[in-house]
Design a protein around this motif. Sequence first.
Motif, PDB file in Angstrom:
ATOM      1  N   TYR A  53       0.833  -1.204   0.000  1.00  0.00           N
ATOM      2  CA  TYR A  53       0.000   0.000   0.000  1.00  0.00           C
ATOM      3  C   TYR A  53       0.872   1.260   0.000  1.00  0.00           C
ATOM      4  O   TYR A  53       0.614   2.205  -0.738  1.00  0.00           O
ATOM      5  N   ASN A  54       1.926   1.259   0.819  1.00  0.00           N
ATOM      6  CA  ASN A  54       2.834   2.409   0.861  1.00  0.00           C
ATOM      7  C   ASN A  54       3.512   2.631  -0.492  1.00  0.00           C
ATOM      8  O   ASN A  54       3.735   3.771  -0.899  1.00  0.00           O
ATOM      9  N   TRP A  55       3.837   1.550  -1.184  1.00  0.00           N
ATOM     10  CA  TRP A  55       4.420   1.681  -2.529  1.00  0.00           C
ATOM     11  C   TRP A  55       3.430   2.337  -3.481  1.00  0.00           C
ATOM     12  O   TRP A  55       3.823   3.088  -4.368  1.00  0.00           O
ATOM     13  N   ASN A  56       2.125   2.057  -3.288  1.00  0.00           N
ATOM     14  CA  ASN A  56       1.096   2.716  -4.103  1.00  0.00           C
ATOM     15  C   ASN A  56       1.097   4.217  -3.828  1.00  0.00           C
ATOM     16  O   ASN A  56       1.059   5.030  -4.760  1.00  0.00           O
ATOM     17  N   VAL A  57       1.136   4.564  -2.555  1.00  0.00           N
ATOM     18  CA  VAL A  57       1.056   5.967  -2.143  1.00  0.00           C
ATOM     19  C   VAL A  57       2.266   6.768  -2.629  1.00  0.00           C
ATOM     20  O   VAL A  57       2.123   7.886  -3.117  1.00  0.00           O
ATOM     21  N   ASN A  58       3.464   6.169  -2.503  1.00  0.00           N
ATOM     22  CA  ASN A  58       4.655   6.930  -2.897  1.00  0.00           C
ATOM     23  C   ASN A  58       5.006   6.800  -4.371  1.00  0.00           C
ATOM     24  O   ASN A  58       6.009   7.346  -4.825  1.00  0.00           O
ATOM     25  N   GLY A  59       4.195   6.078  -5.137  1.00  0.00           N
ATOM     26  CA  GLY A  59       4.388   6.005  -6.580  1.00  0.00           C
ATOM     27  C   GLY A  59       5.325   4.910  -7.054  1.00  0.00           C
ATOM     28  O   GLY A  59       5.608   4.818  -8.249  1.00  0.00           O
ATOM     29  N   THR A  60       5.806   4.074  -6.144  1.00  0.00           N
ATOM     30  CA  THR A  60       6.673   2.965  -6.547  1.00  0.00           C
ATOM     31  C   THR A  60       5.911   2.000  -7.448  1.00  0.00           C
ATOM     32  O   THR A  60       6.458   1.478  -8.412  1.00  0.00           O
ATOM     33  N   LEU A  61       4.650   1.766  -7.126  1.00  0.00           N
ATOM     34  CA  LEU A  61       3.775   0.923  -7.939  1.00  0.00           C
ATOM     35  C   LEU A  61       2.608   1.744  -8.451  1.00  0.00           C
ATOM     36  O   LEU A  61       2.173   2.694  -7.797  1.00  0.00           O
ATOM     37  N   GLU A  62       2.106   1.357  -9.605  1.00  0.00           N
ATOM     38  CA  GLU A  62       0.919   1.990 -10.170  1.00  0.00           C
ATOM     39  C   GLU A  62      -0.143   0.923 -10.378  1.00  0.00           C
ATOM     40  O   GLU A  62      -0.215   0.311 -11.443  1.00  0.00           O
ATOM     41  N   PRO A  63      -0.947   0.691  -9.354  1.00  0.00           N
ATOM     42  CA  PRO A  63      -1.971  -0.350  -9.479  1.00  0.00           C
ATOM     43  C   PRO A  63      -3.116   0.092 -10.384  1.00  0.00           C
ATOM     44  O   PRO A  63      -3.287   1.289 -10.659  1.00  0.00           O
ATOM     45  N   LYS A  64      -3.865  -0.871 -10.840  1.00  0.00           N
ATOM     46  CA  LYS A  64      -5.074  -0.616 -11.623  1.00  0.00           C
ATOM     47  C   LYS A  64      -6.256  -1.123 -10.816  1.00  0.00           C
ATOM     48  O   LYS A  64      -6.170  -2.130 -10.141  1.00  0.00           O
ATOM     49  N   ARG A  65      -7.344  -0.409 -10.871  1.00  0.00           N
ATOM     50  CA  ARG A  65      -8.567  -0.851 -10.204  1.00  0.00           C
ATOM     51  C   ARG A  65      -9.440  -1.498 -11.274  1.00  0.00           C
ATOM     52  O   ARG A  65      -9.867  -0.840 -12.217  1.00  0.00           O
ATOM     53  N   ILE A  66      -9.640  -2.811 -11.112  1.00  0.00           N
ATOM     54  CA  ILE A  66     -10.433  -3.574 -12.062  1.00  0.00           C
ATOM     55  C   ILE A  66     -11.538  -4.274 -11.287  1.00  0.00           C
ATOM     56  O   ILE A  66     -11.270  -5.045 -10.370  1.00  0.00           O
ATOM     57  N   SER A  67     -12.759  -3.992 -11.665  1.00  0.00           N
ATOM     58  CA  SER A  67     -13.936  -4.572 -10.990  1.00  0.00           C
ATOM     59  C   SER A  67     -13.872  -4.373  -9.481  1.00  0.00           C
ATOM     60  O   SER A  67     -14.179  -5.270  -8.701  1.00  0.00           O
ATOM     61  N   GLY A  68     -13.421  -3.208  -9.052  1.00  0.00           N
ATOM     62  CA  GLY A  68     -13.370  -2.881  -7.637  1.00  0.00           C
ATOM     63  C   GLY A  68     -12.180  -3.450  -6.890  1.00  0.00           C
ATOM     64  O   GLY A  68     -12.042  -3.248  -5.696  1.00  0.00           O
TER      65      GLY A  68
END
Length: 86
Positions: A53-68
């Motif tokens: 989750y922290n990697w999402n926040v700091n931009g290390t990862l760019e997740p995709k939201r698919i079907s919630g």
Amino acid sequence: MKCNDSLQEFLETKFQELENKLSNFWGEKTNQNEWLTTSQVAKMCSVSQRTVYNWNVNGTLEPKRISGKILYKRQTIEDMLNNKNC
């Protein structure tokens, strides 16, 4: 709790199978376009889900939201592992 974990694992497996079938249907390479859940990424990288989750926040990862669901491309995670960024 144990029953909920088993159900979640079962659903994640079925969701992954569906993603793979859709990728094959559209002619994409399955291994490069396979999607992973937060818990799967955490296991691959030997970190907690909070770290992912922290990697999402700091931009290390760019997740995709698919079907919630928040999902990550397997190839992106494998690249991180190969570059020792994970």
